[in-house]
Motif scaffolding. Sequence first.
Motif, PDB file in Angstrom:
ATOM      1  N   UNK A  51     -22.082 -50.570 -13.928  1.00 38.13           N
ATOM      2  CA  UNK A  51     -22.848 -49.806 -13.935  1.00 38.13           C
ATOM      3  C   UNK A  51     -22.680 -48.966 -15.796  1.00 38.13           C
ATOM      4  N   UNK A  52     -22.253 -49.600 -16.427  1.00 35.48           N
ATOM      5  CA  UNK A  52     -22.195 -49.553 -17.722  1.00 35.48           C
ATOM      6  C   UNK A  52     -21.711 -48.260 -17.605  1.00 35.48           C
ATOM      7  N   UNK A  53     -20.473 -47.897 -17.103  1.00 34.72           N
ATOM      8  CA  UNK A  53     -20.015 -46.481 -16.780  1.00 34.72           C
ATOM      9  C   UNK A  53     -18.700 -46.529 -17.219  1.00 34.72           C
ATOM     10  N   UNK A  54     -18.279 -45.347 -17.554  1.00 32.17           N
ATOM     11  CA  UNK A  54     -16.778 -45.085 -18.127  1.00 32.17           C
ATOM     12  C   UNK A  54     -15.602 -45.137 -17.319  1.00 32.17           C
ATOM     13  N   UNK A  55     -14.505 -45.523 -16.995  1.00 34.43           N
ATOM     14  CA  UNK A  55     -13.074 -46.024 -16.060  1.00 34.43           C
ATOM     15  C   UNK A  55     -11.914 -44.850 -16.416  1.00 34.43           C
ATOM     16  N   UNK A  56     -11.566 -44.020 -15.116  1.00 34.60           N
ATOM     17  CA  UNK A  56     -10.293 -42.950 -16.147  1.00 34.60           C
ATOM     18  C   UNK A  56      -9.337 -43.671 -15.517  1.00 34.60           C
ATOM     19  N   UNK A  57      -8.250 -43.612 -15.859  1.00 35.06           N
ATOM     20  CA  UNK A  57      -6.871 -43.439 -15.478  1.00 35.06           C
ATOM     21  C   UNK A  57      -6.020 -42.534 -14.835  1.00 35.06           C
ATOM     22  N   UNK A  58      -5.930 -42.401 -14.047  1.00 34.61           N
ATOM     23  CA  UNK A  58      -4.414 -40.858 -13.512  1.00 34.61           C
ATOM     24  C   UNK A  58      -3.911 -41.260 -12.780  1.00 34.61           C
ATOM     25  N   UNK A  59      -2.512 -41.219 -13.312  1.00 36.28           N
ATOM     26  CA  UNK A  59      -1.871 -41.285 -12.508  1.00 36.28           C
ATOM     27  C   UNK A  59      -0.887 -39.760 -11.165  1.00 36.28           C
ATOM     28  N   UNK A  60      -1.702 -40.326 -10.072  1.00 24.59           N
ATOM     29  CA  UNK A  60      -1.168 -39.251  -9.762  1.00 24.59           C
ATOM     30  C   UNK A  60       0.645 -38.431  -9.090  1.00 24.59           C
ATOM     31  N   UNK A  61       1.057 -37.786  -9.967  1.00 22.86           N
ATOM     32  CA  UNK A  61       2.376 -37.868 -10.206  1.00 22.86           C
ATOM     33  C   UNK A  61       3.109 -36.210 -10.161  1.00 22.86           C
ATOM     34  N   UNK A  62       2.028 -35.837  -8.923  1.00 24.91           N
ATOM     35  CA  UNK A  62       2.716 -34.662  -7.892  1.00 24.91           C
ATOM     36  C   UNK A  62       4.221 -34.532  -7.740  1.00 24.91           C
ATOM     37  N   UNK A  63       3.830 -35.414  -6.308  1.00 27.32           N
ATOM     38  CA  UNK A  63       4.918 -35.287  -5.735  1.00 27.32           C
ATOM     39  C   UNK A  63       6.366 -36.070  -6.485  1.00 27.32           C
ATOM     40  N   UNK A  64       6.678 -35.156  -7.496  1.00 30.29           N
ATOM     41  CA  UNK A  64       8.088 -35.954  -8.072  1.00 30.29           C
ATOM     42  C   UNK A  64       8.967 -36.594  -7.199  1.00 30.29           C
TER      43      UNK A  64
END
Length: 307
Positions: A51-64
């Motif tokens: 889709x000629x889009x953007x792609x984000x990387x998110x680290x789901x690190x709430x659960x330490x």
Amino acid sequence: MAGPWAVTGPADVQPRPAPVYRGRFAPSPTGPLHVGSLLTAVASLLDARAHQGQWQLRIDDLDQPRAMPGAEETILRSLEAHGLTWDGPVQRQSEHFERYQAALAELARAQRIFYCRCTRKSRVRGQPYPGTCRAYRTQRADAAVRFEPTATPLHFADRIQGTVQINLLETTGPYIIWRRDALPGYALATAVDDGADTVTDVVRGVDLLSETAPQLALMQALGLTAPRYAHLPVAVDSQGVKLSKQAGAAPLDDGRPAQNLSAVFRLLGVPEWVVAEAGTVAALWANAQEHWSPARLRGRASVPSPL
Ligand code: GLU
């Protein structure tokens, strides 16, 4: 005297147009990537590129307590080794605490939450939460926070799994959005981040399909724009068990990126000749991008992993 252009204000206060496509990959740093998590990452990046889009990387690190030291670095290294590159800085849920607190306060103002001390043991399995603590509308110590869904059924069109309709009040009842150990719950954190980061498309495993309606209900209550969803079949082992860190799935071998990518592209329904023709990581990506079609996976809940 100022010309007519003066009344429009500086450009940076104009409303920003919504992105055409913004996808994201959101691993939890509980261990290294395996072929199942690579499959999710690859599919969501392929979809963004298609889709000629953007792609984000998110680290789901709430659960330490569940996080594994060094897992984030290992995940980033693996993604890079397999030719996956993200747009913008890496996001971390542990850095978004204020967003979640603001959302909670908004839901409290709208009288959509209550404070619950029921234990898991006191609940009947498979039954919706009966609303025992519904009267506790003001904050109290040592309590989880539950969100009240409305009685209106939710529906959404999943691009792979088809139309989903669910009445949360009847199926789950009021559900936990802030944990008793003072951490934001998965549904709230995901809904708030996907909304705040204007994610337009979520591509993730079908094991998270049942989490979608609770997220959508929260997005509705918070006035956030919901993304489109595509829930992928999950990679399973020879016994039909979902590959997972908990089930001991083998970590990806970063020294064999072309082999790993080929396996994943095949599982995603990219035609064999497209995979076979490309020798290098770059060629694999270029070929697969042209031949990615989520429709090939329609209705599938699992794919057998060869690795
Ligand atoms: N962090 C979640 C996981 O690793 C995925 C979150 C999502 O894609 O919504 O299972």
